[in-house]
Design a protein around this motif. Structure first.
Motif, short mmCIF file in Angstrom:
data_model
loop_
_atom_site.label_atom_id
_atom_site.label_comp_id
_atom_site.label_asym_id
_atom_site.label_seq_id
_atom_site.Cartn_x
_atom_site.Cartn_y
_atom_site.Cartn_z
N ILE A 118 0.10 63.41 -25.48
CA ILE A 118 -0.87 62.76 -26.61
C ILE A 118 -0.63 63.57 -27.94
O ILE A 118 -1.14 64.70 -28.06
CB ILE A 118 -2.33 62.64 -26.16
N PHE A 119 -0.63 62.84 -28.89
CA PHE A 119 -0.49 63.43 -30.25
C PHE A 119 -1.77 63.03 -31.13
O PHE A 119 -1.73 61.73 -31.40
CB PHE A 119 0.94 63.04 -30.90
N ASN A 120 -2.72 63.66 -31.27
CA ASN A 120 -4.06 63.13 -31.74
C ASN A 120 -3.92 63.38 -33.19
O ASN A 120 -3.10 64.37 -33.88
CB ASN A 120 -5.23 63.87 -31.08
N SER A 121 -4.93 62.89 -34.08
CA SER A 121 -4.90 62.94 -35.57
C SER A 121 -3.40 62.59 -35.86
O SER A 121 -3.16 63.06 -37.18
CB SER A 121 -5.10 64.46 -36.07
N VAL A 122 -2.62 61.57 -35.49
CA VAL A 122 -1.61 61.13 -35.66
C VAL A 122 -1.54 59.41 -36.19
O VAL A 122 -2.13 58.97 -35.02
CB VAL A 122 -0.29 61.61 -34.89
N SER A 123 -1.46 59.16 -37.21
CA SER A 123 -1.38 57.55 -37.47
C SER A 123 -0.08 57.11 -37.55
O SER A 123 1.00 57.58 -37.88
CB SER A 123 -2.09 57.51 -38.81
N VAL A 124 -0.16 55.68 -36.78
CA VAL A 124 1.34 54.74 -36.86
C VAL A 124 1.22 54.04 -38.03
O VAL A 124 0.27 53.20 -38.09
CB VAL A 124 1.59 54.37 -35.63
N GLU A 125 2.05 54.18 -38.98
CA GLU A 125 1.83 53.19 -40.22
C GLU A 125 2.87 52.20 -40.41
O GLU A 125 2.84 51.29 -41.44
CB GLU A 125 2.00 54.12 -41.58
N ASP A 126 4.06 52.17 -39.58
CA ASP A 126 4.95 51.14 -39.57
C ASP A 126 5.46 51.33 -38.28
O ASP A 126 5.39 51.98 -37.39
CB ASP A 126 5.97 51.44 -40.71
N ILE A 127 6.45 50.26 -37.96
CA ILE A 127 7.39 50.18 -36.71
C ILE A 127 8.78 50.18 -37.35
O ILE A 127 9.29 49.99 -38.60
CB ILE A 127 7.14 48.72 -36.08
N VAL A 128 9.66 50.22 -36.15
CA VAL A 128 11.14 50.23 -36.51
C VAL A 128 11.79 49.11 -35.76
O VAL A 128 11.22 48.95 -34.66
CB VAL A 128 11.77 51.60 -35.74
N CYS A 129 12.48 48.45 -36.42
CA CYS A 129 13.20 47.19 -35.88
C CYS A 129 14.72 47.10 -35.99
O CYS A 129 15.22 47.55 -36.91
CB CYS A 129 12.59 46.11 -36.43
N ARG A 130 15.34 47.00 -34.97
CA ARG A 130 16.57 47.00 -34.63
C ARG A 130 17.13 45.69 -33.82
O ARG A 130 16.75 45.50 -32.76
CB ARG A 130 17.34 48.27 -34.14
N HIS A 131 18.25 44.75 -34.15
CA HIS A 131 18.87 43.95 -33.55
C HIS A 131 17.58 42.98 -32.54
O HIS A 131 17.63 42.75 -31.32
CB HIS A 131 19.48 44.45 -32.40
N GLU A 132 16.85 42.61 -33.61
CA GLU A 132 15.44 41.30 -32.93
C GLU A 132 14.70 42.07 -32.13
O GLU A 132 14.24 41.50 -30.99
CB GLU A 132 16.21 40.31 -32.52
N ALA A 133 14.66 43.32 -32.13
CA ALA A 133 13.38 44.17 -31.06
C ALA A 133 12.90 45.24 -31.82
O ALA A 133 13.24 45.92 -32.82
CB ALA A 133 14.23 44.66 -30.12
N VAL A 134 11.72 45.37 -31.40
CA VAL A 134 10.73 46.63 -31.86
C VAL A 134 11.41 47.84 -31.15
O VAL A 134 11.46 47.85 -29.77
CB VAL A 134 9.36 46.48 -31.78
N CYS A 135 11.58 48.88 -31.90
CA CYS A 135 12.41 50.19 -31.16
C CYS A 135 11.83 51.23 -31.49
O CYS A 135 12.55 52.42 -31.44
CB CYS A 135 13.82 50.09 -31.36
N GLY A 136 10.46 51.57 -32.14
CA GLY A 136 10.24 52.77 -32.75
C GLY A 136 8.89 52.63 -33.48
O GLY A 136 8.49 51.43 -34.03
N VAL A 137 8.27 53.84 -33.89
CA VAL A 137 7.11 53.89 -34.64
C VAL A 137 7.22 54.91 -35.68
O VAL A 137 8.04 55.85 -35.54
CB VAL A 137 5.84 54.14 -34.08
N VAL A 138 6.55 54.72 -36.90
CA VAL A 138 6.63 55.72 -38.06
C VAL A 138 5.25 56.45 -38.00
O VAL A 138 4.36 55.73 -38.23
CB VAL A 138 6.76 54.80 -39.38
N VAL A 139 5.31 57.39 -37.95
CA VAL A 139 4.16 58.42 -37.74
C VAL A 139 3.99 59.23 -39.11
O VAL A 139 4.75 59.73 -39.61
CB VAL A 139 4.11 59.26 -36.58
N ASN A 140 2.70 59.79 -39.18
CA ASN A 140 2.29 60.69 -40.27
C ASN A 140 0.82 61.15 -39.72
O ASN A 140 0.13 60.57 -38.93
CB ASN A 140 2.22 59.95 -41.79
N TRP A 141 0.42 62.35 -40.26
CA TRP A 141 -0.83 62.93 -40.18
C TRP A 141 -1.96 61.86 -40.54
O TRP A 141 -1.90 61.47 -41.68
CB TRP A 141 -0.99 64.23 -40.83
#
Length: 256
Positions: A118-141
Motif C-alpha cells: 500500500i502506497f498511502n498519500s499517493v494520488s493517481v492523476e492519469d492512466i497509461v494506454c497502449r494498444h487499445e488497453a489500459v496498462c498503467g497509472v500516473v502517480v504523484n504525492w
C-alpha cells in the motif's frame, strides 16, 4: 543514530518503490472492495500495489454511519468476515454489525499480510494506454496535487488497473473523458450514481463489478457509478463481495 534512522527509512522505501514500478495489478483506492481484492490477488501470487490518496487506507469504513463507528452487513457477508477473522454481532432480520475501526484495520492488515503493498498519500492523476488497453497509472504525492504544484509525476506499469475510488469513479472518468474509451456500459460512458436505495444498491454493487475496458476494472461504488447503480450507505456486504468478484475476474484474465 539520527542519520541511521533516516537512512533506513529512505533506503527501504525506495527499494519498495523501485520493486513496484511494474506490477500485475494496480488498485486505485484502498477502500473495502479494493482491500479485499488486493488480498485475494496477492494470495493468488500476483504482484499488487494499492494507491491511496489519504494518509489512512480504509475508505469510508472508519466513520460508520454519521460518525457512529458501527457498520452493517447482510448475513451473506459473514463468510468473508469469518475468513478475515473479523468479529461481528447478530442484528436480526438477516443483518450483522461490526465495529468499523476493527473492520477497517483488519482489511488493511489482511491485504498487507497477504503481500499487497500500500502506497498511502499517493494520488493517481492519469492512466497509461497502449494498444487499445489500459496498462498503467500516473502517480504523484497527494500533497503535490492538492497544492497544485507543477511537479511531474511517475508511472507505474500494470497488467490490470482496478478503479476502487468509490463514488467519483475517477479512473473510469479519465478513461472515458480524457482517453475517449468506449466503456462496457449501456451508453459507452459513465452512467452516474442513482440516489440511495440500500437493498438495490447492495445487489447492484456486485452485479456492476466488471471489466469495463481491456485492462480496466471497477469495483465497489466506482462500479455502481459507472453502470448507473443505486447508492447504499453504511452497509458493506456488497463492497466485500465486489472485491471478491473483481479479484476472480482479474485472475481469470491474467491467467489466460
Amino acid at each position: 543514530m539520527e542519520e541511521k534512522i533516516s537512512a533506513s527509512i529512505v533506503a527501504t522505501f525506495f527499494k519498495k518503490l523501485q520493486d513496484y514500478l511494474s506490477v500485475d495489478v494496480a488498485i486505485v483506492g484502498a477502500g473495502p472492495s479494493g482491500l479485499v481484492a488486493a488480498r485475494d490477488l496477492a494470495l493468488a501470487g500476483k504482484k499488487v500495489a494499492l494507491f491511496e490518496r489519504r494518509l489512512a487506507p480504509g475508505g469510508g469504513i472508519w466513520g460508520g454511519g454519521m460518525l457512529f463507528n458501527e457498520i452493517v452487513f447482510q448475513q451473506e457477508a459473514a463468510a468473508i468476515l469469518d475468513e478475515m477473522e473479523i468479529a461481528y454481532a447478530d442484528a436480526g432480520d438477516g443483518y450483522i454489525t461490526a465495529d468499523s475501526v476493527l473492520v477497517a484495520s483488519a482489511l488493511i492488515y489482511r491485504a498487507r499480510q497477504a503481500g499487497a503493498v500500500i502506497f498511502n498519500s499517493v494520488s493517481v492523476e492519469d492512466i497509461v494506454c497502449r494498444h487499445e488497453a489500459v496498462c498503467g497509472v500516473v502517480v504523484n504525492w497527494t500533497s503535490v496535487t492538492r497544492l497544485a504544484m507543477h511537479v511531474d509525476p511517475l508511472v507505474i506499469m500494470a497488467k490490470a488497473v482496478l478503479d476502487g475510488t468509490g463514488h467519483p469513479s475517477e479512473i473510469i472518468h479519465l478513461a472515458s473523458k480524457k482517453a475517449g474509451m468506449s466503456l462496457d456500459t449501456p451508453t459507452g460512458a459513465v452512467m452516474g450514481e442513482k440516489p440511495m436505495w440500500m437493498e438495490k444498491g447492495e445487489a447492484s454493487t456486485v452485479e456492476n463489478t466488471k471489466r469495463l475496458y481491456p485492462g480496466l476494472y471497477a469495483s465497489g461504488m466506482a462500479a455502481n457509478n459507472a453502470m448507473g447503480g443505486f447508492r447504499m450507505g453504511p452497509i458493506f456486504g456488497g463492497m466485500l463481495q465486489s472485491g471478491k468478484k473483481v479479484a476472480r475476474l482479474i485472475l481469470d484474465d491474467l491467467n489466460e
